[in-house]
Design a protein around this motif. Structure first.
Motif, PDB file in Angstrom:
ATOM      1  N   TYR A 105       0.847  -1.202   0.000  1.00 31.91           N
ATOM      2  CA  TYR A 105       0.000   0.000   0.000  1.00 31.91           C
ATOM      3  C   TYR A 105       0.886   1.256   0.000  1.00 31.91           C
ATOM      4  O   TYR A 105       0.651   2.193  -0.780  1.00 31.91           O
ATOM      5  CB  TYR A 105      -0.913  -0.014   1.226  1.00 31.91           C
ATOM      6  N   ASP A 106       1.899   1.258   0.842  1.00 28.28           N
ATOM      7  CA  ASP A 106       2.800   2.416   0.896  1.00 28.28           C
ATOM      8  C   ASP A 106       3.497   2.614  -0.448  1.00 28.28           C
ATOM      9  O   ASP A 106       3.667   3.748  -0.915  1.00 28.28           O
ATOM     10  CB  ASP A 106       3.849   2.217   1.990  1.00 28.28           C
ATOM     11  N   ARG A 107       3.893   1.493  -1.064  1.00 24.82           N
ATOM     12  CA  ARG A 107       4.553   1.597  -2.369  1.00 24.82           C
ATOM     13  C   ARG A 107       3.577   2.120  -3.430  1.00 24.82           C
ATOM     14  O   ARG A 107       3.945   2.929  -4.283  1.00 24.82           O
ATOM     15  CB  ARG A 107       5.103   0.224  -2.776  1.00 24.82           C
ATOM     16  N   MET A 108       2.342   1.655  -3.365  1.00 23.17           N
ATOM     17  CA  MET A 108       1.330   2.106  -4.329  1.00 23.17           C
ATOM     18  C   MET A 108       1.113   3.618  -4.236  1.00 23.17           C
ATOM     19  O   MET A 108       1.054   4.318  -5.248  1.00 23.17           O
ATOM     20  CB  MET A 108       0.011   1.372  -4.056  1.00 23.17           C
ATOM     21  N   LYS A 109       1.007   4.141  -3.010  1.00 24.98           N
ATOM     22  CA  LYS A 109       0.782   5.578  -2.835  1.00 24.98           C
ATOM     23  C   LYS A 109       1.959   6.381  -3.393  1.00 24.98           C
ATOM     24  O   LYS A 109       1.764   7.417  -4.040  1.00 24.98           O
ATOM     25  CB  LYS A 109       0.573   5.904  -1.360  1.00 24.98           C
ATOM     26  N   LEU A 110       3.176   5.904  -3.157  1.00 30.23           N
ATOM     27  CA  LEU A 110       4.343   6.607  -3.681  1.00 30.23           C
ATOM     28  C   LEU A 110       4.390   6.548  -5.208  1.00 30.23           C
ATOM     29  O   LEU A 110       4.797   7.517  -5.868  1.00 30.23           O
ATOM     30  CB  LEU A 110       5.631   6.016  -3.100  1.00 30.23           C
ATOM     31  N   ARG A 111       3.983   5.431  -5.771  1.00 27.44           N
ATOM     32  CA  ARG A 111       3.935   5.311  -7.222  1.00 27.44           C
ATOM     33  C   ARG A 111       2.953   6.318  -7.814  1.00 27.44           C
ATOM     34  O   ARG A 111       3.227   6.961  -8.840  1.00 27.44           O
ATOM     35  CB  ARG A 111       3.536   3.893  -7.632  1.00 27.44           C
ATOM     36  N   ASN A 132       5.144   0.515 -13.173  1.00 32.18           N
ATOM     37  CA  ASN A 132       3.813   0.595 -13.797  1.00 32.18           C
ATOM     38  C   ASN A 132       2.877  -0.553 -13.457  1.00 32.18           C
ATOM     39  O   ASN A 132       1.716  -0.533 -13.831  1.00 32.18           O
ATOM     40  CB  ASN A 132       3.955   0.709 -15.323  1.00 32.18           C
ATOM     41  N   GLU A 133       3.366  -1.593 -12.755  1.00 31.90           N
ATOM     42  CA  GLU A 133       2.494  -2.733 -12.467  1.00 31.90           C
ATOM     43  C   GLU A 133       1.722  -2.513 -11.173  1.00 31.90           C
ATOM     44  O   GLU A 133       2.288  -2.173 -10.145  1.00 31.90           O
ATOM     45  CB  GLU A 133       3.314  -4.022 -12.357  1.00 31.90           C
ATOM     46  N   GLU A 134       0.395  -2.678 -11.247  1.00 31.21           N
ATOM     47  CA  GLU A 134      -0.463  -2.420 -10.101  1.00 31.21           C
ATOM     48  C   GLU A 134      -0.359  -3.548  -9.064  1.00 31.21           C
ATOM     49  O   GLU A 134      -0.005  -4.677  -9.394  1.00 31.21           O
ATOM     50  CB  GLU A 134      -1.927  -2.283 -10.539  1.00 31.21           C
ATOM     51  N   GLU A 135      -0.719  -3.216  -7.824  1.00 27.95           N
ATOM     52  CA  GLU A 135      -0.760  -4.212  -6.748  1.00 27.95           C
ATOM     53  C   GLU A 135      -2.095  -4.944  -6.838  1.00 27.95           C
ATOM     54  O   GLU A 135      -3.120  -4.444  -6.382  1.00 27.95           O
ATOM     55  CB  GLU A 135      -0.628  -3.533  -5.380  1.00 27.95           C
ATOM     56  N   SER A 136      -2.102  -6.123  -7.453  1.00 29.04           N
ATOM     57  CA  SER A 136      -3.364  -6.809  -7.743  1.00 29.04           C
ATOM     58  C   SER A 136      -4.079  -7.325  -6.498  1.00 29.04           C
ATOM     59  O   SER A 136      -5.265  -7.615  -6.539  1.00 29.04           O
ATOM     60  CB  SER A 136      -3.116  -7.973  -8.697  1.00 29.04           C
ATOM     61  N   ASP A 137      -3.354  -7.471  -5.388  1.00 21.47           N
ATOM     62  CA  ASP A 137      -3.995  -8.013  -4.192  1.00 21.47           C
ATOM     63  C   ASP A 137      -4.459  -6.911  -3.229  1.00 21.47           C
ATOM     64  O   ASP A 137      -4.828  -7.200  -2.097  1.00 21.47           O
ATOM     65  CB  ASP A 137      -3.052  -8.977  -3.457  1.00 21.47           C
ATOM     66  N   LEU A 138      -4.458  -5.657  -3.680  1.00 19.62           N
ATOM     67  CA  LEU A 138      -4.975  -4.547  -2.862  1.00 19.62           C
ATOM     68  C   LEU A 138      -6.293  -4.077  -3.480  1.00 19.62           C
ATOM     69  O   LEU A 138      -6.312  -3.228  -4.365  1.00 19.62           O
ATOM     70  CB  LEU A 138      -3.970  -3.393  -2.813  1.00 19.62           C
ATOM     71  N   TRP A 161     -10.116  -3.671   1.013  1.00 15.56           N
ATOM     72  CA  TRP A 161      -8.971  -3.773   1.928  1.00 15.56           C
ATOM     73  C   TRP A 161      -8.350  -2.405   2.172  1.00 15.56           C
ATOM     74  O   TRP A 161      -7.977  -2.063   3.294  1.00 15.56           O
ATOM     75  CB  TRP A 161      -7.912  -4.728   1.363  1.00 15.56           C
ATOM     76  N   ILE A 162      -8.231  -1.591   1.092  1.00 15.26           N
ATOM     77  CA  ILE A 162      -7.631  -0.254   1.239  1.00 15.26           C
ATOM     78  C   ILE A 162      -8.451   0.595   2.204  1.00 15.26           C
ATOM     79  O   ILE A 162      -7.896   1.276   3.073  1.00 15.26           O
ATOM     80  CB  ILE A 162      -7.521   0.435  -0.142  1.00 15.26           C
ATOM     81  N   GLU A 163      -9.761   0.528   2.083  1.00 18.06           N
ATOM     82  CA  GLU A 163     -10.617   1.301   2.986  1.00 18.06           C
ATOM     83  C   GLU A 163     -10.438   0.847   4.434  1.00 18.06           C
ATOM     84  O   GLU A 163     -10.306   1.660   5.356  1.00 18.06           O
ATOM     85  CB  GLU A 163     -12.085   1.143   2.565  1.00 18.06           C
ATOM     86  N   GLU A 164     -10.407  -0.479   4.636  1.00 21.87           N
ATOM     87  CA  GLU A 164     -10.213  -1.021   5.988  1.00 21.87           C
ATOM     88  C   GLU A 164      -8.847  -0.620   6.547  1.00 21.87           C
ATOM     89  O   GLU A 164      -8.730  -0.224   7.720  1.00 21.87           O
ATOM     90  CB  GLU A 164     -10.328  -2.549   5.947  1.00 21.87           C
ATOM     91  N   ASP A 221      12.019   2.074  -4.624  1.00 23.57           N
ATOM     92  CA  ASP A 221      12.952   0.945  -4.749  1.00 23.57           C
ATOM     93  C   ASP A 221      13.222   0.298  -3.394  1.00 23.57           C
ATOM     94  O   ASP A 221      13.310  -0.935  -3.279  1.00 23.57           O
ATOM     95  CB  ASP A 221      14.270   1.423  -5.367  1.00 23.57           C
ATOM     96  N   LYS A 222      13.342   1.110  -2.356  1.00 28.32           N
ATOM     97  CA  LYS A 222      13.563   0.574  -1.007  1.00 28.32           C
ATOM     98  C   LYS A 222      12.376  -0.256  -0.553  1.00 28.32           C
ATOM     99  O   LYS A 222      12.534  -1.324   0.046  1.00 28.32           O
ATOM    100  CB  LYS A 222      13.823   1.716  -0.024  1.00 28.32           C
ATOM    101  N   LEU A 223      11.170   0.240  -0.836  1.00 26.58           N
ATOM    102  CA  LEU A 223       9.972  -0.517  -0.461  1.00 26.58           C
ATOM    103  C   LEU A 223       9.883  -1.816  -1.251  1.00 26.58           C
ATOM    104  O   LEU A 223       9.444  -2.841  -0.720  1.00 26.58           O
ATOM    105  CB  LEU A 223       8.716   0.326  -0.700  1.00 26.58           C
TER     106      LEU A 223
END
Length: 879
Positions: free
Chosen positions: A695-701, A718-724, A728-731, A807-809
């Motif tokens: 989730y943190d990586r997605m927000k930074l992307r 460019n690849e999305e996090e398919s399991d988010l 789940w994000i709302e929770e 990259d660190k994440l």
């Protein structure tokens, strides 16, 4: 882990495949890794590679139910050649039958393995039946084996370091493990670094604490060639405090005298029983039972365990009730009630009271807990160390075990019996002639005070359940234990020089015309290739556990063409199930040994552990069956580590490779454990944390794409996090919001406490409201961003910093996934036992140095203290 495929989607697929239970490169039940029949006999294999537990079925698959009464198999060979039928040098006469069964001879019991276990449950002397009068013979005057106490390892702390400038005291040497001179164990400088305590009970890779800037600065100064005088003096003082016994090369003597002077404060007895409040009473037949303190204490032992597995065990309940009735006969209920039926006893009120007291203790403030710990530490301080030949040494198990109910290990027939309170009158103290006699911390006088400097124990007594002698020794990090460990591993290394000849000899004896020799050779084959314990005959009042020499026919099944299935309960009643492909001669021998025998007859009826060890000693000085176990564990571990190609691997990949090799050895040695009850819960928390990182990586992307639209074309981002998914994000964001609100409230309360303590006015409630409003505003912004693939930050960051953070994440996600794999694969394997007792620590030190892995990632603080002598090996050191 299994079943959560979504977690490892896209570019976050596991970097390392999950190994099978039998490990990489080890055979499966069909003879090789891919399930095809192997046409290479076991004799053609590498001599240093034991038949591994690799043939065992996957730990994810349930073991077949134990069915020891097996049908007699039909073999391919209908008869044996002359070579296959041994002659008996002195044929054994049929033993007289008792109740239709042949009586079995009881061999002398061999010393138990050095497995880490509670000192209170370890056998140090031969077992005896429970004496009717509760008395036991005095412990034999012999050099009792020093053993580490697993429960005390949590308390062990690294000792100060020195360069060994103190004058070395000449001490005696003996071939026996426990006859090594006492000298102070000390850890090197690296061992004294603060190490973060292990957070995960299933993990053996503790993380080091972060060092403060001040500490780093001090280390940099100390490492500088131009040291200040003050710093140099401090270092010299520290070096003069430690005696490095492993660097001394003096003649040691014959081992008769173990120490010159010895002072200590005896043992620490548990506090006396405090009766529970008068309004809390157990019930009998629905009526309150008024018990005197002596009977109430024993009832409380059971009441506290009411919702454990022990209280559901019929043997445990039966034994407890028998002992409790004896106590009730001496201290009957005050109202005269006769307690005769266990089913009418209701211990629930006691259980609820104890649970409430536990909850109260947990709810204490941090300051109150600190005060309690401080009082406990002050009480124990003087008992934790002794003065040995003028040097301070740590003591291991200085606490006397409190009374309670015996739990035993596995299916122990005596579980549930009452462990009596140990008093000074039960304890013999060993101390120097001129040392002051310690005063017990409870009323009473010592049973005896002796001054025997040929033994290493400080105190001894006999427990009432199994009549075992208990001893107080120095701690695992002491010089005595350190020298014992070093000699044990050196003995195993020495076996490398003799192993080829020993294997050649027992291979020739596999066809011996003398039945006893053929049986001994076959047993040696199993001990060598399968790392089986030697085993001893058990009494009727002991758990039915066996080892190699005490195997019965029912424990071994033959399966054509050349497979043997082992199924028995080993040490601590842990089931050993293994299907092994063996040489044709071994298969024939087992068939011969089983002929004309009943299932409960001994398979090796002409072999005893004592006789086997005597034979081994003739082949190499000091060699016993258990040395093979240490040898095979260490040499297999060395081989598995050497097989891993770690060039360019990340730190977590290197740690996983180490733990994988550790697991393979633990499986070889049958160091199993039941899956922790909290494992699923723990894995769920890890899965949540993994998604949180994503989730943190997605927000930074999304922030990066807003600032630099061209970054969308970069495959790294460019690849999305398919399991988010949106739910789940709302929770997750709601959870984050709750934590931020709680954090703000706690900070506000703490600030007000400090202001009031300084005599200033506390903040107004409006300050807190403003802070909470800011939190609400932040999370409203996050809610609006959901599904838009856009995001903003409170504080702008340049593009290069965003890419670096992403990259660190990404690295964190990959490393964390490897941690999850490692934990899930090790859920049924106990890694610590082999690491403590069977793996030469120098293998680990050399491997860490070679692969640039901090030793603190592998060894806990306890092991750093236990193995200081291993820290100085060269990087190319091999077992």
């Amino acid at each position: 882990m299994s079943g959560d495929s979504a977690m490892f989607s896209d570019d976050e697929r596991p970097l390392a495949p999950k190994p099978t239970a039998n490990g990489s490169g080890l055979k499966n039940g069909n003879g090789n890794a891919n399930g095809q029949q192997s046409d290479v006999s076991m004799s053609d294999a590498d001599d240093d590679v034991p038949l591994s537990q690799a043939t065992r079925k996957s730990r994810q698959d349930p073991l077949p139910p134990r069915n020891l009464k097996r049908k007699k198999p039909v073999y391919a060979e209908s008869s044996s050649s002359e070579d296959d039928v041994p002659l008996a040098s002195s044929p054994a006469k049929p033993a007289p039958k008792a109740n239709g069964r042949a009586k079995k001879s009881k061999p002398v019991k061999e010393e138990s393995d050095d497995d880490a276990q509670s000192q209170s449950e370890r056998e140090v002397a031969p077992k005896k039946r429970r004496a009717p009068n509760g008395k036991a013979k005095a412990p034999p005057k012999k050099k009792a084996k020093e053993e580490s106490d697993a429960s005390d390892e949590e308390d062990a702390k690294p000792l100060k370091k020195t360069n060994g400038r103190k004058k070395a005291v000449k001490q005696a040497e003996s071939d026996d493990e426990d006859s090594k001179p006492l000298k102070k164990v000390a850890a090197k400088a690296r061992a004294t670094k603060k190490v973060k305590k292990e957070e995960d009970s299933g993990s053996d890779t503790p993380k080091p604490k972060k060092r403060s800037a001040k500490v780093k600065e001090e280390e940099a100064v100390s490492a500088s060639p131009a040291k200040g005088k003050k710093g140099k003096k401090k270092e010299d003082d520290e070096e003069e405090d430690v005696f490095k016994w492993w660097e001394q090369h003096e003649a040691q003597g014959d081992g008769t005298e173990r120490w010159q002077t010895l002072e200590h404060h005896g043992v620490l007895f548990p506090p006396p029983y405090v009766p529970i409040p008068s309004n809390i009473k157990m019930k009998y037949n629905g009526v309150d039972l008024d018990l005197p303190p002596e009977a109430e204490e024993v009832a409380g032992f059971y009441g506290a365990m009411l919702e454990t597995d022990h209280a559901q065990d019929a043997t445990f309940n039966k034994n407890f009730f028998e002992d409790w009735k004896r106590v009730l006969a001496k201290y009957p209920p005050c109202d005269g009630t006769q307690v005769t039926k266990f089913e009418l006893c209701d211990f629930r009120p006691m259980f609820e009271y104890f649970e409430a007291e536990k909850a109260k203790k947990k709810s204490l403030s941090g300051e109150e807990k600190k005060q309690l710990k401080k009082a406990k530490d002050e009480l124990e301080a003087k008992y934790m160390t002794c003065v040995l030949d003028g040097r301070k040494e740590k003591i291991g198990n200085f606490r006397v075990e409190p009374p309670g109910l015996f739990r035993g290990r596995g299916e122990h027939p005596k579980k549930g019996y009452l462990k009596n309170r140990v008093r000074p009158e039960d304890i013999t103290i060993n101390i120097g002639k001129d040392a002051p006699i310690p005063v017990p911390n409870m009323p009473g006088k010592w049973k005896k005070v002796i001054h025997d400097n040929t033994v290493t124990w400080l105190a001894t007594w006999t427990e009432n359940i199994n009549q075992n002698h208990k001893y107080v020794f120095l701690a695992a990090g002491s010089s005595l234990k350190g020298q014992s460990d070093m000699q044990k591993f050196e003995k195993a290394r020495e076996l490398k020089k003799h192993i080829d000849k020993i294997r050649l000899d027992y291979t020739e004896d596999l066809k011996s015309k003398v039945m006893a020799d053929r049986q001994r050779a076959t047993a040696m084959y199993f001990i060598d290739k399968l790392a089986l314990r030697a085993g001893n005959e058990k009494g009727e009042d002991e758990a039915d556990t066996v080892g190699c020499c005490s195997l019965r026919c029912e424990h071994v099944t033959l399966e054509n063409p050349n497979f043997i299935i082992f199924d028995f309960l080993g040490k601590d009643s842990i089931r050993y199930y293994n299907k092994v492909e063996v040489e044709a001669q071994i298969f024939k021998n087992i068939r011969i040994f089983k002929e004309n025998k009943e299932p409960d007859d001994n398979l090796f009826d002409r072999v005893t552990t004592t006789g086997l060890n005597k034979h081994l000693t003739s082949q190499m000085k000091g060699l016993t069956a258990k040395v093979f176990r240490t040898f095979n564990a260490s040499i297999t571990f060395q081989r598995l580590l050497d097989e891993e190609e770690l060039k360019g691997a990340t730190l977590q990949e290197r740690l996983n490779a180490y733990n994988k090799a550790n697991r393979m050895v633990a499986i070889l040695c049958n160091h199993q454990r039941s899956t922790p009850k909290t494992h699923d819960q723990s894995m769920e928390k890890m899965r949540y944390k993994l998604r949180s990182l994503k989730y943190d990586r997605m927000k930074l992307r999304h922030v990066l794409f807003s600032q630099e639209p061209k970054a969308k074309k970069n495959k790294k981002y460019n690849e999305e996090e398919s399991d988010l998914d949106e739910d789940w994000i709302e929770e997750h964001e709601e959870n984050l919001k709750a934590k931020e609100i709680e954090k703000a409230e706690k900070k506000f309360a703490k600030e007000n406490e400090k202001l009031e303590a300084d005599g200033k006015k506390p903040h107004k409630d409006s300050v807190l409201k403003e802070r909470l409003a800011a939190v609400e505003e932040d999370f409203e912004r996050l809610a609006k961003e959901r599904g838009t693939k856009k995001a903003t930050l409170k504080k702008d960051r340049p593009t290069d910093k965003l890419e670096e953070a992403i990259d660190k994440l990404t690295d964190k996600v990959k490393a964390f996934k490897l941690q999850m794999i490692d934990r899930d694969e090790g859920k049924e394997v106990a890694l610590s036992t082999s690491k403590i007792n069977y793996l030469d620590p120098r293998i680990t030190v050399a491997w860490c140095n070679t692969n640039d892995v901090p030793i603190e990632k592998i060894f806990s603080k306890t092991l750093l203290t236990k193995f200081p002598w291993a820290r100085g090996v060269e990087n190319d050191w091999k077992f």
